[in-house]
Design an enzyme around this catalytic site. Structure first.
Site, PDB file in Angstrom:
ATOM      1  N   VAL A  77       0.868  -1.163   0.000  1.00  0.00           N
ATOM      2  CA  VAL A  77       0.000   0.000   0.000  1.00  0.00           C
ATOM      3  C   VAL A  77       0.912   1.222   0.000  1.00  0.00           C
ATOM      4  CG1 VAL A  77      -1.736   1.309   1.275  1.00  0.00           C
ATOM      5  CG2 VAL A  77      -1.854  -1.184   1.191  1.00  0.00           C
ATOM      6  N   ASP A  78       0.787   2.048  -1.031  1.00  0.00           N
ATOM      7  CA  ASP A  78       1.609   3.257  -1.142  1.00  0.00           C
ATOM      8  C   ASP A  78       0.958   4.395  -0.367  1.00  0.00           C
ATOM      9  OD1 ASP A  78       3.441   2.007  -2.748  1.00  0.00           O
ATOM     10  OD2 ASP A  78       2.646   2.807  -4.629  1.00  0.00           O
TER      11      ASP A  78
ATOM     12  N   GLY B 253       4.022  -1.604  -4.691  1.00  0.00           N
ATOM     13  CA  GLY B 253       4.881  -2.774  -4.593  1.00  0.00           C
ATOM     14  C   GLY B 253       5.377  -3.128  -5.973  1.00  0.00           C
TER      15      GLY B 253
ATOM     16  N   GLY C  13      17.831   6.892 -21.095  1.00  0.00           N
ATOM     17  CA  GLY C  13      17.329   5.779 -21.889  1.00  0.00           C
ATOM     18  C   GLY C  13      17.613   4.429 -21.256  1.00  0.00           C
TER      19      GLY C  13
ATOM     20  N   ASP D  13       9.013   0.373 -12.809  1.00  0.00           N
ATOM     21  CA  ASP D  13       8.081  -0.758 -12.873  1.00  0.00           C
ATOM     22  C   ASP D  13       7.206  -0.679 -14.120  1.00  0.00           C
ATOM     23  OD1 ASP D  13       9.063  -1.713 -10.442  1.00  0.00           O
ATOM     24  OD2 ASP D  13       7.627  -0.537  -9.290  1.00  0.00           O
TER      25      ASP D  13
ATOM     26  N   GLY E 108       1.368   9.576  -8.905  1.00  0.00           N
ATOM     27  CA  GLY E 108       1.057   8.259  -8.384  1.00  0.00           C
ATOM     28  C   GLY E 108       1.840   7.167  -9.069  1.00  0.00           C
TER      29      GLY E 108
ATOM     30  N   SER F  63      -0.735   6.094 -12.543  1.00  0.00           N
ATOM     31  CA  SER F  63      -0.131   6.756 -13.700  1.00  0.00           C
ATOM     32  C   SER F  63       0.059   5.829 -14.896  1.00  0.00           C
ATOM     33  CB  SER F  63       1.240   7.330 -13.304  1.00  0.00           C
ATOM     34  OG  SER F  63       2.187   6.297 -13.083  1.00  0.00           O
TER      35      SER F  63
END
Length: 303
Positions: A11-12, A38, A225, A252, A287, A291
């Site tokens: 949980v962010d 996560g 890059g 991620d 977020g 996002s």
């Protein structure tokens, strides 16, 4: 299934700040948001939003956050048969984002620290049905090793994102992976020295490549890059230039997109180019998972 992700969920707890407080200082922050995160869950959500079929192997606690995490997986079309519940806290990640979109993150593993080799073995048939296994290092190393061994035994290619970096990572398991994807900071830690220039990063990557007999090393370089290295290839993929709002979760997003494009049949350079654009798209919004664009949104985006 296209992709199995064995990894973490958190949980962010995102606090937007003007500056970091000094030791002993209390300051007021202008905004706060809560979301699902996560590294494992982020990569799974990104891949699923881009059209991959994704199966998640993870653990949640028996607290107020668990049901929301499972619902988030369901809402994003991710298979949750192997989202297991354990006694105690779910994973939590307090995140601080400043005005320049730089972020600082604290990870509380919670249930992620209890994802075990037995859990991987129990989910073995479900993992073996997938075209690619994606792993990170927010779960116990022995569980990562068990997942790599199982995938290799069952003929499933492995993508390992060594994040957060851990110097205990066994090179013999790295060598079993088809894709090894550190960022430049993680590569520096694994190399045991600071790496700043592209030349230094390339040299360190080639050394790891030679020592481990890896097939592919991909180093993500943020605004510079990404760099793809094999025994015969050395390709620098340019980044997509955008005005960043929040860089949390961009790495991620990159992994989730790259994994999706690979299982859909793209070449590595093409997959990296698309992943760079997708990560760039993510930093234009606040977020983490909030996002991540859907396939349709991404297709219609012009940086």
């Amino acid at each position: 299934m296209d992709i199995a992700v064995v990894g973490s969920n958190n949980v962010d707890l995102i606090t937007y700040i003007d500056r970091m407080p000094k030791e002993g200082e209390t300051i007021e922050a202008p905004e706060f948001e809560m979301g699902c995160g996560g590294k494992g869950a982020n990569q799974a959500v990104a891949a699923s939003r881009l059209g991959a079929t994704v199966r998640m192997v993870t653990r949640v606690g028996n607290d107020i956050f668990a049901a929301n995490t499972v619902k988030n997986f369901d809402d994003n079309g991710i298979d949750t048969e192997w989202v297991l519940e354990t006694t105690g806290s779910s994973g939590v990640a307090p995140i601080f984002v400043d005005r320049e979109s730089n972020n600082s993150i604290i990870i509380v593993k919670g249930a992620n620290g209890l994802l075990s080799p037995k859990d991987v073995a129990d989910a073995g048939d479900a993992i073996a049905e997938c075209k690619l296994l994606v792993l990170q290092l927010e779960i116990p190393l022995e569980t990562v090793y068990a997942a790599i061994d199982l995938a290799v035994e069952r003929g499933v290619p492995v993508l390992l994102n060594p994040a957060p970096a851990d110097t205990r990572l066994d090179p013999k398991y790295v060598a079993k992976c088809t894709y090894f994807v550190p960022n430049e900071t993680e590569l520096s830690l694994l190399a045991g020295k600071d790496l700043e220039t592209i030349e230094e990063i390339t040299e360190a990557g080639k050394k790891i490549l030679a020592e481990s007999k890896l097939e592919n090393i991909i180093v993500t370089l943020g605004s510079r890059g990404s760099l793809w290295l094999t025994e015969t290839d050395e390709v620098l993929i340019d980044s997509t230039v955008v005005e960043a709002v929040d860089s949390t979760g961009a790495g991620d997003a990159f992994i989730g997109c790259f994994a999706t494009r690979i299982v859909k049949g793209d070449s590595v350079p093409d997959a990296l180019t698309t992943a760079s654009r997708y990560a760039a798209n993510s930093v234009t919004k606040r977020g983490t998972q909030y996002s991540y664009a859907t396939a349709e949104e991404f297709e219609n985006w012009a940086p």
